[in-house]
Scaffold this motif. Structure first.
Motif: not given
Length: 79
Positions: A43, A46, A51, A59-60, A63
């Motif tokens: 995270s 990103l 992100a 965030e994972f 996106v």
């Protein structure tokens, strides 16, 4: 970035390079340590790449990296 989980236990590692220099990391989440998704290495990396989280997601997920669980599935999706 690298993330590996099995049965709730795993680890994450991440680095971010920008303009040929190390911009973040290396970050490492040891196995069996439970970190908030917001401060996990993936995270954080990103976020450094730009992100942004959607409400109720990290965030994972935001996106779309949660679409597949294996490299083989990603490869099949790309073909």
């Amino acid at each position: 970035m690298e993330a590996e989980r099995f049965g709730g236990v795993g680890k994450q590692r991440a680095v971010v390079w920008a303009d040929g220099s190390l911009a973040l990391g290396p970050l490492d989440e040891p196995a069996k340590q439970r970190l908030s998704r917001a401060v996990s290495p993936v995270s954080r990396a990103l976020r450094r790449l730009g992100a942004q989280r959607d409400v109720g997601k990290d965030e994972f997920e935001s996106v779309g990296l949660n679409r597949h669980r294996t490299n083989e599935d990603w490869i099949a999706d790309a073909c």
